[in-house]
Design a protein around this motif. Structure first.
Motif, PDB file in Angstrom:
ATOM      1  N   VAL A 190      89.304 143.021 114.871  1.00  0.00           N
ATOM      2  CA  VAL A 190      88.297 143.859 113.832  1.00  0.00           C
ATOM      3  C   VAL A 190      87.016 143.881 114.649  1.00  0.00           C
ATOM      4  N   VAL A 206      83.599 151.677 103.652  1.00  0.00           N
ATOM      5  CA  VAL A 206      84.102 150.428 103.487  1.00  0.00           C
ATOM      6  C   VAL A 206      84.605 150.376 102.072  1.00  0.00           C
ATOM      7  N   ALA A 214      85.026 141.367 108.206  1.00  0.00           N
ATOM      8  CA  ALA A 214      84.723 142.740 108.691  1.00  0.00           C
ATOM      9  C   ALA A 214      83.183 143.200 108.367  1.00  0.00           C
ATOM     10  N   TYR A 258      87.328 151.876 107.177  1.00  0.00           N
ATOM     11  CA  TYR A 258      87.982 150.502 107.345  1.00  0.00           C
ATOM     12  C   TYR A 258      88.499 150.392 105.883  1.00  0.00           C
ATOM     13  N   THR A 290      90.318 155.986 111.505  1.00  0.00           N
ATOM     14  CA  THR A 290      90.826 155.122 110.135  1.00  0.00           C
ATOM     15  C   THR A 290      91.327 153.651 110.917  1.00  0.00           C
ATOM     16  N   VAL A 291      90.532 152.516 110.241  1.00  0.00           N
ATOM     17  CA  VAL A 291      91.119 151.273 110.764  1.00  0.00           C
ATOM     18  C   VAL A 291      91.918 150.657 109.338  1.00  0.00           C
ATOM     19  N   GLU A 292      92.974 150.221 109.689  1.00  0.00           N
ATOM     20  CA  GLU A 292      93.622 149.632 108.473  1.00  0.00           C
ATOM     21  C   GLU A 292      94.051 148.232 108.878  1.00  0.00           C
ATOM     22  N   ASP A 293      93.541 147.234 108.095  1.00  0.00           N
ATOM     23  CA  ASP A 293      93.481 145.979 108.300  1.00  0.00           C
ATOM     24  C   ASP A 293      94.924 145.485 107.389  1.00  0.00           C
TER      25      ASP A 293
END
Length: 503
Positions: A190, A206, A214, A258, A290-293
């Motif tokens: 991250v 977010v 994050a 995120y 897009t950031v997928e955790d």
């Protein structure tokens, strides 16, 4: 944080861990010493304007006279000065002048000094025996040809990159080794994303609440954090609202989004199939990076959780989310989006052991290369030995999932039964996974509650630590993954402290 910036009382409260129970002298002296220590080591930047005496007293759960006396001591010692029309400015040592992360490092450090404290500050799981077995099974042959080079593999050793790619392919997500970057846990992943893709002042969307690691990484980069939807009215158990994202984009384009669609930290919820499809539709239409955790996604419990409120016995039917599969890796929501504008973050540390610092990024080869260049400047590469252990553990994923799932289901059910019996007015939604309950304590201020509880030997994290806007002042994250003994011993204290904070 620049000169003359105000530090929020909630953030200062989270930095002031353990002050009231450590050190000699009366309470004002200990508070003054703690504030001076924060300034001296740069945790609060020089020139910061402190909260008003009344505001800080409320959030710390002390009398206003205690804060007044502490401020007076600091002023007499040259650490504080009054600024007309602004308040009290804390002088610093000049050691650090930028944003310092809050909360987690402070609480981890405090645990080593806590003695008999009932520690509910972390949801990290104890290690599985499989980790020790994998370490013990390593031999010189495992290193093989790796010993013939310098040991630096900025992208990760080939066997692990291919193993992680195969992990996704087994879930029906086409992935090649070139799309994988091995990192030191998901937190580094991250952080790398924030460094590579966000410039100071960029808008980052977010959820609210969201993973506090994050928030720290994005704030440290200077991002402007904008929440969409949330846990409660307007967001509900489904979390962030894709319609709110559409409205936001009508006024400006965020740099990235995120999300944690599967086993969200801290709520434990997972999006159902309809919500995932709507998010995919909106993100595709808006063409947003897009950031997928998915750090906690392997802790999905696969039962009827996610949508059942508090004491109704867990009979909801919301399901664990369409990203969940019992026999394979969780399917990322971003798997349906263009590869060049997505990042999926994963880790083995949540499922197997936090001491195994092996995480990864899945993205396009171009993004992976960009992140790797930054990573090399920080640590050159991850430990080869840790990566060899991870290769072995990938083969034991089905066994690890089954064991964790059985343990966490039982611990969650026991924790819910305990709260129904001892704190029936507290509210929560049964989580679809993860190690903790996200609990609402009606009428309470959990920032002040956390401060009061620490003085009585109980360490907890208030809800505002997970909010980009210091929301959820009536929430606590209560871990159950270490069994219910600590929770049972802490509840009387938490009930008493909660009652003292109700206005």
């Amino acid at each position: 944080m620049g000169a003359m910036a105000r530090i929020a009382s909630t953030r200062l409260s989270r930095l002031l861990t353990g002050w009231s129970s450590e050190g000699p002298g009366p309470l004002p002296r200990r508070l003054a010493d703690a504030l001076r220590e924060l300034a001296g080591r740069g945790d609060v930047a020089g020139g910061s304007i402190l909260p008003s005496q009344r505001e800080l007293a409320l959030v710390l759960g002390v009398s206003r006279s205690t804060v007044t006396a502490a401020y007076g001591l600091l002023e007499s010692e040259g650490w504080l000065e009054s600024v007309r029309g602004s308040g009290s400015r804390l002088r610093g040592s000049g050691a650090l002048d930028g944003y310092v992360t809050e909360g987690r490092l402070v609480s981890f450090d405090a645990r080593s000094r806590a003695g008999g404290t009932a520690d509910l500050s972390s949801g990290a799981l104890p290690g599985l025996g499989a980790v020790g077995e994998a370490v013990g099974a390593l031999s010189g042959e495992d290193l093989g040809s790796l010993l013939g080079d310098d040991g630096y593999h900025p992208y990760g050793i080939p066997a692990l990159r291919e193993g992680i790619a195969a992990y996704y392919r087994a879930a029906g997500v086409p992935t090649e080794a070139a799309q994988i970057l091995v990192t030191s846990g998901s937190q580094q992943a991250v952080w790398l994303v924030a460094q590579a893709l966000v410039e100071p002042g960029d808008t980052v969307v977010v959820e609210n609440p969201t993973y506090r690691g994050a928030l720290e990484a994005l704030r440290a980069r200077g991002a402007r954090l904008v929440p969409v939807g949330g846990d409660g009215p307007g967001g509900g158990p489904a979390g962030a609202d894709p319609a709110a994202l559409r409205r936001l984009c009508a006024h400006g384009r965020p740099r990235l989004v995120y999300l944690q669609p599967t086993v969200h930290n801290p709520t434990g919820r997972s999006l159902d199939g309809a919500a995932r499809r709507e998010w995919q539709r909106v993100l595709t239409d808006l063409e947003l990076f897009t950031v997928e955790d998915t750090a906690c996604a392997e802790l999905a419990l696969g039962d009827e959780g996610n949508g059942t409120k508090e004491s109704d016995g867990g009979n909801g039917d919301a399901g664990p989310g369409a990203g969940f599969r019992d026999d394979a890796a969780p399917v990322p929501l971003v798997a349906e989006l263009p590869m060049g504008s997505t990042v999926a973050v994963g880790t083995l540390s949540k499922l197997f052991w936090g001491g195994l610092r092996v995480g990864w990024v899945r993205s396009s080869p171009q993004v992976v290369s960009r992140l790797a260049k930054i990573k090399t400047s920080v640590d050159l590469s991850c430990s080869v030995v840790d990566q060899l252990v991870a290769v072995r553990l990938l083969d034991r994923l089905p066994e690890a999932r089954a064991r964790r799932r059985a343990e966490l289901r039982g611990q969650r059910d026991a924790a819910e039964a305990l709260l129904r019996a001892t704190a029936p007015h507290w509210e929560w939604t049964r989580p679809a996974g993860g190690p903790a309950l996200w609990v609402r304590i009606p009428g309470a201020d959990t920032e002040a509650l956390a401060q009061l509880a620490r003085r009585h030997g109980v360490s907890v994290v208030p809800g505002s630590a997970f909010s980009p806007v210091d929301g959820f002042r009536d929430r606590l994250r209560l871990p159950y993954a270490h069994g219910t003994d600590a929770l049972a011993s802490a509840i009387p204290t938490l009930l008493e402290c909660a009652a003292r904070t109700v206005g």
